[in-house]
Design an enzyme around this catalytic site. Structure first.
Site, PDB file in Angstrom:
ATOM      1  N   HIS A  82       0.918  -1.150   0.436  1.00 55.01           N
ATOM      2  CA  HIS A  82       0.055  -0.143  -0.347  1.00 55.01           C
ATOM      3  C   HIS A  82       0.790   1.228   0.041  1.00 55.01           C
ATOM      4  O   HIS A  82       2.101   1.281   0.696  1.00 55.01           O
ATOM      5  CB  HIS A  82      -1.063   0.135   1.281  1.00 55.01           C
ATOM      6  CG  HIS A  82      -1.964   1.584   1.194  1.00 55.01           C
ATOM      7  ND1 HIS A  82      -2.799   1.740   0.424  1.00 55.01           N
ATOM      8  CD2 HIS A  82      -0.939   2.439   2.199  1.00 55.01           C
ATOM      9  CE1 HIS A  82      -3.261   3.190   0.241  1.00 55.01           C
ATOM     10  NE2 HIS A  82      -2.670   3.259   1.966  1.00 55.01           N
ATOM     11  N   ASP A 161     -15.053   2.116   7.579  1.00 57.04           N
ATOM     12  CA  ASP A 161     -14.266   3.575   7.400  1.00 57.04           C
ATOM     13  C   ASP A 161     -14.881   4.637   6.492  1.00 57.04           C
ATOM     14  O   ASP A 161     -14.180   6.050   6.089  1.00 57.04           O
ATOM     15  CB  ASP A 161     -12.491   2.456   6.902  1.00 57.04           C
ATOM     16  CG  ASP A 161     -11.888   3.772   6.360  1.00 57.04           C
ATOM     17  OD1 ASP A 161     -11.262   3.922   7.237  1.00 57.04           O
ATOM     18  OD2 ASP A 161     -11.571   3.538   5.340  1.00 57.04           O
ATOM     19  N   ARG A 168     -14.521  12.553   8.537  1.00 54.14           N
ATOM     20  CA  ARG A 168     -13.459  13.343   9.164  1.00 54.14           C
ATOM     21  C   ARG A 168     -13.388  14.709   8.147  1.00 54.14           C
ATOM     22  O   ARG A 168     -12.820  15.555   8.201  1.00 54.14           O
ATOM     23  CB  ARG A 168     -12.517  12.535   9.356  1.00 54.14           C
ATOM     24  CG  ARG A 168     -12.699  11.665  10.525  1.00 54.14           C
ATOM     25  CD  ARG A 168     -12.396  10.408  10.546  1.00 54.14           C
ATOM     26  NE  ARG A 168     -10.460  10.307   9.938  1.00 54.14           N
ATOM     27  CZ  ARG A 168      -9.599   9.632   9.057  1.00 54.14           C
ATOM     28  NH1 ARG A 168     -10.164   8.797   8.618  1.00 54.14           N
ATOM     29  NH2 ARG A 168      -8.531   9.806   8.764  1.00 54.14           N
ATOM     30  N   SER A 183      -7.977   3.467   9.191  1.00 59.41           N
ATOM     31  CA  SER A 183      -8.345   3.813   7.950  1.00 59.41           C
ATOM     32  C   SER A 183      -7.559   2.721   7.108  1.00 59.41           C
ATOM     33  O   SER A 183      -8.056   1.759   6.311  1.00 59.41           O
ATOM     34  CB  SER A 183      -8.469   5.115   7.408  1.00 59.41           C
ATOM     35  OG  SER A 183      -9.218   5.200   5.847  1.00 59.41           O
TER      36      SER A 183
END
Length: 432
Positions: A82, A161, A168, A183
């Site tokens: 990632h 999420d 958020r 997250s």
């Protein structure tokens, strides 16, 4: 259990229990807890932070809030990678076939992009006829057979999420470290990998501008992964300028193909070798990171990595001849040279401005409904530390519009020059 009690507890700096976190995530996912209470809790977390245990429990709860991918039917240790994102980051497209060529199963779930260019899925769709719309059974079968497949994210992956991130974004709590780490890791855990390699970007074009913030985020994510039982490693890499020399979907595919063959820009190649060696080592295909690196370089040189890339493209209905003939990728109608207006060394390239320029050309999306022009983008002819003469080409624009004055203006504003020699920036800062 009452949400107000959890808000007050976190407001006062106390840690939430596993049961409280699970109850809160389930309630919010099912619309039983209103946004205003979750916003209050997010703000409390922003100021009071979370313990490593809280972060791990929140990650698991969000991962379990929707679909999870069972990769147990795939032979071997599944390793995922990632990146926290940046401009010109085409690493996955070169890295996945490179690692898979050594027998490491790469079951990659990727998304589309919202921003300066498309995401990995969009970029791959620059390959004629390529599709990521495959069902789970076919996905698993392809990974077992070819060691590599890429599929679009399921609509119900980590719904908690998705809801929390949207909240958020409008309540000033995006930068809450524990929530960022949870997250990212919730999606990785839900995707089913046994081990995870994280590329955490730092610099002007990254989410984490400072090296200290990047280190803190990397440590938080590594701690979560290891606490949950996933072998996790993080590499902190530079994003003070675009990665490689291309920004734009088809252009980045061509650059990734060059890297798979052992060429391409030095920074992209080095980052792929650094991340890939960790993936191969975690998959237990090498006895050390150094041995893994040597194996990857050999796969580039021998053509094994390029062969794996071809097999992967063909298996997902794409035209694998692009690996040998990149001109079959979408081509823009016009090219425009942006020339330096002074002589000196490139001191600054504001990556975020280059990203804006790519979007103006049509390489990215401002909204989810926008259509991407896969052919357009920029080729960076000069990077930080390079010497340039006035009148020499800095950037080549690939465009489907004849007039690009607004794009030229943005690109020129991204560059700063120095009469003194400028060192090339560090690429790899730290491993965690």
């Amino acid at each position: 259990m009452r949400m107000v009690d959890l808000i007050e507890k976190k407001r006062d700096g106390e840690a939430l229990t596993k049961e409280e976190i699970e109850w809160m995530v389930a309630g919010y996912t099912n619309d039983e807890i209103p946004d205003y209470q979750m916003a209050a809790l997010s703000m409390a977390i922003y100021f009071q932070n979370m313990t490593p245990k809280e972060r791990a429990e929140l990650t698991i709860a969000m991962a379990n809030s929707g679909d999870t991918i069972d990769l147990s039917g795939i032979d071997g240790i599944k390793v995922d990678k990632h990146s926290t994102g940046g401009v010109g980051d085409k690493t996955t497209i070169a890295l996945a076939p490179l690692v898979a060529s050594l027998g490491v199963p790469v079951a990659k779930m990727s998304g589309r992009g919202l921003g300066h260019t498309g995401g990995t899925i969009d970029k791959l769709e620059a390959i004629p006829n390529f599709t990521c719309e495959i069902d789970t059974e076919q996905f698993l079968s392809l990974v077992n057979e070819n060691k590599l497949a890429v599929v679009g994210q399921t609509g119900n992956l980590t719904p908690a999420d998705k809801k929390l991130y949207g909240l958020r974004d409008v309540t000033g709590t995006v930068n809450a470290l524990g929530l960022i780490a949870s997250s990212i890791m919730s999606k990785k855990i839900a995707s089913g990998a046994d081990a995870i390699v994280l590329d955490v970007k730092t610099g002007s074009g990254a989410f984490m501008n400072s090296l200290e913030d990047a280190k803190e985020l990397a440590k938080a994510m590594v701690d979560i992964g290891n606490d949950i039982g996933r072998k996790t490693v993080a590499i902190i890499s530079d994003m003070n300028q675009p990665l490689g020399r291309t920004v734009g979907n088809a252009l980045e595919i061509q650059e990734a193909i060059d890297v798979v063959k052992g060429g391409g820009p030095e920074d992209v190649r080095e980052l792929c070798l650094t991340l890939g060696s960790q993936m191969v080592y975690l998959a237990e295909k090498a006895n050390s990171v150094e041995e893994a690196r040597s194996m990857l370089k050999e796969a580039m040189a021998s053509g094994a990595a390029a062969k794996t890339l071809k097999t992967f493209i063909a298996a997902q209905n794409g035209d694998d001849s692009v690996v040998d003939d990149p001109k079959k990728l979408p081509q823009a109608t016009y090219t425009h040279e942006i020339k330096a207006n002074e002589t000196g060394y490139v001191k600054v390239i504001a990556a975020n401005k280059v990203g804006v320029a790519a979007m103006q050309l049509g390489a990215g999306r401002a909204t989810k409904e926008d259509t991407i022009d896969l052919a357009v983008g920029l080729v960076m002819n000069k990077k930080i530390g390079d010497y340039v003469e006035a009148g020499e080409s800095l950037v080549t624009l690939h465009a489907n519009q004849e007039v690009v004055d607004d794009v030229v203006e943005v690109v020129m504003s991204a560059y700063e020059f120095s009469k003194e020699t400028i060192d090339k920036p560090t690429l790899i800062y730290k491993q965690m």
